[in-house]
Write a protein that holds these residues in place. Structure first.
Motif, mmCIF file in Angstrom:
data_model
loop_
_atom_site.group_PDB
_atom_site.id
_atom_site.type_symbol
_atom_site.label_atom_id
_atom_site.label_comp_id
_atom_site.label_asym_id
_atom_site.label_seq_id
_atom_site.Cartn_x
_atom_site.Cartn_y
_atom_site.Cartn_z
ATOM 1 N N PRO A 235 5.077 34.981 -1.025
ATOM 2 C CA PRO A 235 5.057 33.513 -0.885
ATOM 3 C C PRO A 235 5.034 32.806 -2.239
ATOM 4 N N PHE A 236 5.751 31.695 -2.327
ATOM 5 C CA PHE A 236 5.750 30.848 -3.515
ATOM 6 C C PHE A 236 5.726 29.382 -3.077
ATOM 7 N N ASP A 237 5.191 28.529 -3.945
ATOM 8 C CA ASP A 237 5.204 27.090 -3.716
ATOM 9 C C ASP A 237 6.289 26.468 -4.573
ATOM 10 N N ARG B 128 6.360 22.752 -0.972
ATOM 11 C CA ARG B 128 6.656 23.515 0.253
ATOM 12 C C ARG B 128 6.565 25.012 -0.031
ATOM 13 N N ARG B 129 6.220 25.722 1.022
ATOM 14 C CA ARG B 129 6.029 27.171 0.932
ATOM 15 C C ARG B 129 7.346 27.865 1.280
ATOM 16 N N ILE B 130 7.795 28.756 0.398
ATOM 17 C CA ILE B 130 9.012 29.513 0.688
ATOM 18 C C ILE B 130 8.729 30.999 0.516
ATOM 19 N N TYR B 131 9.479 31.800 1.239
ATOM 20 C CA TYR B 131 9.250 33.242 1.276
ATOM 21 C C TYR B 131 10.562 34.002 1.029
ATOM 22 N N PRO B 132 10.864 34.359 -0.204
ATOM 23 C CA PRO B 132 11.994 35.265 -0.433
ATOM 24 C C PRO B 132 11.769 36.583 0.321
ATOM 25 N N ASP B 133 12.852 37.238 0.695
ATOM 26 C CA ASP B 133 12.721 38.469 1.480
ATOM 27 C C ASP B 133 12.014 39.574 0.711
ATOM 28 N N GLY B 134 12.127 39.572 -0.608
ATOM 29 C CA GLY B 134 11.488 40.638 -1.373
ATOM 30 C C GLY B 134 11.416 40.327 -2.847
ATOM 31 N N GLN C 137 19.603 27.767 -0.031
ATOM 32 C CA GLN C 137 18.492 28.712 -0.075
ATOM 33 C C GLN C 137 18.478 29.479 -1.394
ATOM 34 N N LEU C 138 19.639 29.923 -1.847
ATOM 35 C CA LEU C 138 19.713 30.664 -3.099
ATOM 36 C C LEU C 138 19.308 29.794 -4.281
ATOM 37 N N GLU C 139 19.707 28.531 -4.283
ATOM 38 C CA GLU C 139 19.344 27.640 -5.383
ATOM 39 C C GLU C 139 17.844 27.390 -5.426
ATOM 40 N N ALA C 140 17.215 27.356 -4.251
ATOM 41 C CA ALA C 140 15.757 27.217 -4.219
ATOM 42 C C ALA C 140 15.085 28.447 -4.831
ATOM 43 N N TYR C 141 15.599 29.627 -4.518
ATOM 44 C CA TYR C 141 15.037 30.849 -5.089
ATOM 45 C C TYR C 141 15.278 30.918 -6.595
#
Length: 454
Positions: free
Chosen positions: A63-65, A69-75, A103-107
């Motif tokens: 998990p990251f903020d 907002r809370r986002i969860y990369p797969d790994g 989604q990729l830009e957020a990561y």
């Protein structure tokens, strides 16, 4: 109950996969766990990305903020060596699910904020070239964070080559890698083969047949990109069977400028109605060229080989025929003469076997090279199976390599023979020099004396 109906316990089971979300979670966890457990495999995957060797750690759904907002990369993958670390977030898609730009830009923002090195994406999408990513993202976000992509086909091929051909140092690690291979090969894993030429395939193919296709038509870019993806998939598939790194062949200009390759393909598709590419196979006499003629409905594979630089023209033809003893009569041969331009003399292998002189246009001129080609009807459907374009390309490339290319060896000159100085010469000519020479044969002592006396 018969034991044949029992399901053997597996390290990574495929049972219980209830949907896309569970499929992605299980595939992510299985892959990352095996990478931590099998250093030979993780090194084979990470080294091409420029990652230094070191201890591999992996986590899922970290998990990251980000902006509240809370986002969860797969790994997440972390490689440590001494005080240095390389860290990458991981995003995984299975089945027909595609990566999402937003989604990729957020990561990428998370990776930049956390000081990570890269974002690694995994899906069934195969980019046209190794340097390209299948999803467009804002290039400004790549200034401090790199983005890499693995297709499931690449992962599976690398795992098979590592286990079956290169080897794994530890037997238990080899078994673990084998379980990953078994899992990825299962239909329920979501790790699919290349199986679709895209929604624009039929429309573009019909326009090419009618000679109404133009390079700037909608759909053309997608078709040529998928054709290059097919070449990459064919390379991975063949490399998996051969146990070596088989790669699409690109020019230096195409590698430096990824936009050049699709422009070249679109231009050829408009003017000639063909899609062409080549595959490089280590230690083969030449690249395996693949050409799909959409107007003629034919796929052709060919390779070129230099002719021997010694011997009569028919001797050179016979040299080639001997190497093609397992090839079908339908193979087409073309002989190119030295110091000539244009097309060479062409005949089918079956006819040349009966009469090698059919390939010789002029007995007084040397043959400098040969082209060996094999053609087959082109499938028209966009998917996989009988009558499809993808299978017609894959089947022909496999057959051409098996029957032709793997049996060809380049010509090499024989080393010079040592002259036997003990061979006697029958008689010394009357005009021979009185002084002995290396050009003279050995003389008996009496003959030498007589010659000196004269």
């Amino acid at each position: 109950m018969a034991e044949e109906s029992w399901n053997e316990a597996r390290l990574i089971p495929t049972s219980g996969i209830s949907g896309a979300e569970e499929q992605e979670r299980r595939a992510t966890s299985a892959l990352l766990a095996v990478m931590t457990a099998v250093p030979d495999f993780s090194r084979a995957m990470l080294k091409p990305l420029g990652v230094p060797a070191g201890k591999v750690e992996a986590y899922i759904e970290v998990p990251f903020d980000l902006n509240g907002r809370r986002i969860y990369p797969d790994g997440l993958i972390r490689v440590s060596r001494g005080s240095k670390q390389w860290t990458a977030l991981v995003e995984v898609k299975t089945g027909k699910n595609e990566l999402n730009s937003e989604q990729l830009e957020a990561y990428l923002d998370v990776a930049k904020e956390q000081g990570f090195d890269a974002l690694l994406t995994i899906s069934n999408e195969i980019p046209p070239t190794p340097v390209q990513h299948p999803t467009k993202v804002d290039k400004r976000k790549l200034r401090k964070v790199a983005i890499h992509h693995w297709s499931w086909s690449l992962l599976l091929s690398t795992a098979v080559v590592q286990k079956e051909h290169r080897g794994v140092s530890d037997p238990e690690q080899a078994w673990i890698l084998g379980e990953l291979i078994r899992y990825l090969e299962h239909p329920r894993s979501g790790a699919m083969e290349f199986d679709d030429m895209g929604s624009e395939w039929v429309k573009v193919r019909q326009a090419v047949n009618a000679s109404t296709f133009r390079a700037n038509d909608k759909g053309g870019v997608d078709v040529v990109a998928r054709f290059d993806a097919l070449l990459r998939y064919a390379s991975l598939r063949l490399g998996r069977r051969l146990g070596t790194d088989v790669t699409p062949l690109l020019s230096r200009k195409e590698l430096a400028d990824p936009a050049l390759r699709p422009q070249t393909l679109l231009s050829a598709l408009e003017s000639e109605g063909v899609l062409t590419g080549a595959i490089r196979i280590p230690d083969a006499v030449g690249p395996l060229h693949i050409s799909a003629d959409l107007r003629a409905g034919q796929v052709t594979c060919h390779t070129d080989i230099d002719a021997p630089r010694q011997g009569r023209p028919q001797t050179r033809v016979n040299w080639l025929i001997r190497q093609l003893k397992n090839a079908p009569d339908s193979v087409r041969l073309e002989a190119f003469m030295a110091n000539s331009r244009g097309r060479g003399t062409t005949e089918m292998l079956g006819a040349v076997r009966e009469n090698p002189s059919l390939l010789i246009a002029d007995p007084k001129r040397d043959i400098k090279s040969f082209r060996i080609a094999l053609a087959a009807p082109m499938g028209s459907k966009r998917g996989r199976g009988r009558g499809t374009f993808i299978d017609s390309v894959l089947d022909l490339s496999d057959a051409f390599y098996m029957d032709v290319l793997q049996n060809l060896k380049a010509w090499s000159a024989a080393p010079p023979k040592m002259r036997d100085e003990n061979v006697e010469v029958a008689e010394v000519g009357s005009l021979s020099s009185n002084a002995l020479s290396s050009q003279d044969g050995p003389l008996r002592s009496t003959e030498a004396a007589d010659t000196a006396a004269e």
